[in-house]
Scaffold this motif. Structure first.
Motif, PDB file in Angstrom:
ATOM      1  N   PHE A  48       0.837  -1.199   0.000  1.00 27.21           N
ATOM      2  CA  PHE A  48       0.000   0.000   0.000  1.00 27.21           C
ATOM      3  C   PHE A  48       0.876   1.255   0.000  1.00 27.21           C
ATOM      4  O   PHE A  48       0.646   2.193  -0.763  1.00 27.21           O
ATOM      5  N   PHE A  49       1.892   1.266   0.849  1.00 26.02           N
ATOM      6  CA  PHE A  49       2.724   2.460   1.027  1.00 26.02           C
ATOM      7  C   PHE A  49       3.513   2.793  -0.230  1.00 26.02           C
ATOM      8  O   PHE A  49       3.696   3.949  -0.568  1.00 26.02           O
ATOM      9  N   ASP A  50       3.994   1.780  -0.956  1.00 24.82           N
ATOM     10  CA  ASP A  50       4.812   2.013  -2.146  1.00 24.82           C
ATOM     11  C   ASP A  50       4.008   2.023  -3.443  1.00 24.82           C
ATOM     12  O   ASP A  50       4.564   2.285  -4.506  1.00 24.82           O
ATOM     13  N   SER A  51       2.702   1.752  -3.373  1.00 26.19           N
ATOM     14  CA  SER A  51       1.915   1.650  -4.605  1.00 26.19           C
ATOM     15  C   SER A  51       1.530   3.000  -5.196  1.00 26.19           C
ATOM     16  O   SER A  51       1.132   3.069  -6.347  1.00 26.19           O
ATOM     17  N   CYS A  52       1.647   4.065  -4.440  1.00 21.28           N
ATOM     18  CA  CYS A  52       1.335   5.391  -4.980  1.00 21.28           C
ATOM     19  C   CYS A  52       2.585   5.946  -5.664  1.00 21.28           C
ATOM     20  O   CYS A  52       3.653   6.030  -5.065  1.00 21.28           O
ATOM     21  N   ALA A  53       2.431   6.328  -6.920  1.00 26.50           N
ATOM     22  CA  ALA A  53       3.577   6.789  -7.702  1.00 26.50           C
ATOM     23  C   ALA A  53       3.997   8.212  -7.354  1.00 26.50           C
ATOM     24  O   ALA A  53       5.109   8.626  -7.674  1.00 26.50           O
ATOM     25  N   ARG A  54       3.126   8.960  -6.718  1.00 25.36           N
ATOM     26  CA  ARG A  54       3.435  10.351  -6.388  1.00 25.36           C
ATOM     27  C   ARG A  54       4.420  10.435  -5.235  1.00 25.36           C
ATOM     28  O   ARG A  54       4.264   9.774  -4.211  1.00 25.36           O
ATOM     29  N   ALA A  55       5.420  11.286  -5.390  1.00 24.94           N
ATOM     30  CA  ALA A  55       6.410  11.472  -4.324  1.00 24.94           C
ATOM     31  C   ALA A  55       5.796  12.182  -3.125  1.00 24.94           C
ATOM     32  O   ALA A  55       6.242  12.000  -1.996  1.00 24.94           O
ATOM     33  N   ALA A  56       4.764  12.966  -3.364  1.00 20.02           N
ATOM     34  CA  ALA A  56       4.138  13.726  -2.286  1.00 20.02           C
ATOM     35  C   ALA A  56       3.357  12.835  -1.323  1.00 20.02           C
ATOM     36  O   ALA A  56       3.062  13.249  -0.199  1.00 20.02           O
ATOM     37  N   PHE A  57       3.036  11.609  -1.722  1.00 21.87           N
ATOM     38  CA  PHE A  57       2.223  10.739  -0.864  1.00 21.87           C
ATOM     39  C   PHE A  57       2.903  10.469   0.469  1.00 21.87           C
ATOM     40  O   PHE A  57       2.265  10.551   1.519  1.00 21.87           O
ATOM     41  N   LYS A  58       4.185  10.164   0.444  1.00 27.42           N
ATOM     42  CA  LYS A  58       4.878   9.833   1.691  1.00 27.42           C
ATOM     43  C   LYS A  58       4.954  11.037   2.620  1.00 27.42           C
ATOM     44  O   LYS A  58       4.803  10.905   3.836  1.00 27.42           O
ATOM     45  N   LYS A  59       5.141  12.224   2.059  1.00 25.48           N
ATOM     46  CA  LYS A  59       5.181  13.435   2.885  1.00 25.48           C
ATOM     47  C   LYS A  59       3.805  13.752   3.463  1.00 25.48           C
ATOM     48  O   LYS A  59       3.681  14.111   4.633  1.00 25.48           O
ATOM     49  N   LEU A  60       2.775  13.615   2.646  1.00 22.21           N
ATOM     50  CA  LEU A  60       1.419  13.873   3.118  1.00 22.21           C
ATOM     51  C   LEU A  60       0.973  12.806   4.113  1.00 22.21           C
ATOM     52  O   LEU A  60       0.253  13.106   5.078  1.00 22.21           O
ATOM     53  N   CYS A  61       1.424  11.585   3.917  1.00 15.24           N
ATOM     54  CA  CYS A  61       1.113  10.506   4.850  1.00 15.24           C
ATOM     55  C   CYS A  61       1.771  10.785   6.203  1.00 15.24           C
ATOM     56  O   CYS A  61       1.166  10.566   7.256  1.00 15.24           O
ATOM     57  N   ILE A  95      -9.310   5.917   7.151  1.00 21.65           N
ATOM     58  CA  ILE A  95     -10.033   6.400   5.979  1.00 21.65           C
ATOM     59  C   ILE A  95      -9.341   7.613   5.374  1.00 21.65           C
ATOM     60  O   ILE A  95      -9.341   7.789   4.150  1.00 21.65           O
ATOM     61  N   SER A  96      -8.700   8.438   6.185  1.00 20.17           N
ATOM     62  CA  SER A  96      -7.973   9.591   5.652  1.00 20.17           C
ATOM     63  C   SER A  96      -6.785   9.165   4.805  1.00 20.17           C
ATOM     64  O   SER A  96      -6.537   9.729   3.739  1.00 20.17           O
ATOM     65  N   VAL A  97      -6.044   8.157   5.267  1.00 19.26           N
ATOM     66  CA  VAL A  97      -4.894   7.665   4.504  1.00 19.26           C
ATOM     67  C   VAL A  97      -5.360   7.024   3.198  1.00 19.26           C
ATOM     68  O   VAL A  97      -4.769   7.243   2.136  1.00 19.26           O
ATOM     69  N   ARG A  98      -6.441   6.271   3.268  1.00 22.61           N
ATOM     70  CA  ARG A  98      -6.958   5.634   2.049  1.00 22.61           C
ATOM     71  C   ARG A  98      -7.485   6.673   1.060  1.00 22.61           C
ATOM     72  O   ARG A  98      -7.291   6.533  -0.156  1.00 22.61           O
ATOM     73  N   GLN A  99      -8.151   7.718   1.553  1.00 28.63           N
ATOM     74  CA  GLN A  99      -8.647   8.780   0.679  1.00 28.63           C
ATOM     75  C   GLN A  99      -7.479   9.532   0.037  1.00 28.63           C
ATOM     76  O   GLN A  99      -7.528   9.867  -1.146  1.00 28.63           O
ATOM     77  N   LEU A 100      -6.430   9.796   0.815  1.00 24.11           N
ATOM     78  CA  LEU A 100      -5.247  10.459   0.281  1.00 24.11           C
ATOM     79  C   LEU A 100      -4.612   9.614  -0.820  1.00 24.11           C
ATOM     80  O   LEU A 100      -4.263  10.125  -1.889  1.00 24.11           O
ATOM     81  N   HIS A 101      -4.484   8.323  -0.572  1.00 23.31           N
ATOM     82  CA  HIS A 101      -3.898   7.403  -1.561  1.00 23.31           C
ATOM     83  C   HIS A 101      -4.740   7.392  -2.830  1.00 23.31           C
ATOM     84  O   HIS A 101      -4.209   7.478  -3.944  1.00 23.31           O
ATOM     85  N   MET A 102      -6.052   7.307  -2.674  1.00 27.96           N
ATOM     86  CA  MET A 102      -6.945   7.265  -3.825  1.00 27.96           C
ATOM     87  C   MET A 102      -6.885   8.583  -4.605  1.00 27.96           C
ATOM     88  O   MET A 102      -6.817   8.579  -5.836  1.00 27.96           O
ATOM     89  N   LEU A 103      -6.874   9.705  -3.907  1.00 22.94           N
ATOM     90  CA  LEU A 103      -6.817  11.011  -4.571  1.00 22.94           C
ATOM     91  C   LEU A 103      -5.542  11.157  -5.396  1.00 22.94           C
ATOM     92  O   LEU A 103      -5.584  11.538  -6.566  1.00 22.94           O
ATOM     93  N   LEU A 104      -4.408  10.821  -4.802  1.00 20.99           N
ATOM     94  CA  LEU A 104      -3.140  10.984  -5.514  1.00 20.99           C
ATOM     95  C   LEU A 104      -2.958   9.940  -6.621  1.00 20.99           C
ATOM     96  O   LEU A 104      -2.320  10.216  -7.625  1.00 20.99           O
ATOM     97  N   SER A 105      -3.508   8.745  -6.443  1.00 22.78           N
ATOM     98  CA  SER A 105      -3.367   7.701  -7.461  1.00 22.78           C
ATOM     99  C   SER A 105      -4.247   7.975  -8.682  1.00 22.78           C
ATOM    100  O   SER A 105      -3.849   7.695  -9.803  1.00 22.78           O
ATOM    101  N   GLU A 106      -5.435   8.523  -8.464  1.00 25.15           N
ATOM    102  CA  GLU A 106      -6.373   8.743  -9.567  1.00 25.15           C
ATOM    103  C   GLU A 106      -6.192  10.097 -10.251  1.00 25.15           C
ATOM    104  O   GLU A 106      -6.713  10.289 -11.336  1.00 25.15           O
TER     105      GLU A 106
END
Length: 113
Positions: A48-61, A95-106
């Protein structure tokens, strides 16, 4: 029998009083809370943590983990400094982490959310 309930006029109080009570308190200290946030599902899952291609995901997480840890630590002070008491609990964090992941992935790569 596993039962979770708040006191209610429709539920017999004797059952709640005679039952075994369990609590799940957050760890003490900001660092322990932050580690607890990182060790919770879904953040602790490498897929889950590495599946988002955006670099900003880890900082926002990290920002979400820090906010969750801060609110959990702040709860011990009670209503001091808060206008409205709100507990940013574990389900809210998940749910916040999942929403963030979904927003950045889509979102398209050239669009800033």
């Amino acid at each position: 029998l596993w039962l979770t309930s708040y006191p209610s006029p429709h539920f017999p109080v004797a059952v709640l009083q005679n039952g075994v009570k369990m609590t799940n308190d957050p760890p003490k200290g900001l660092r322990a809370n932050l580690l607890g946030s990182y060790m919770s599902d879904p953040v602790n899952d490498p897929n889950f943590f590495d599946s988002c291609a955006r670099a900003a995901f880890k900082k926002l997480c990290y920002g979400l983990c820090f906010f969750h840890a801060f609110v959990q630590e702040r709860l011990k002070f009670g209503p001091l400094g808060w206008n409205v008491p709100y507990q940013f609990s574990a389900p809210d964090f998940i749910i916040s982490v999942r929403q963030l992941h979904m927003l950045l992935s889509e979102c398209a790569p050239d669009v800033l959310p």
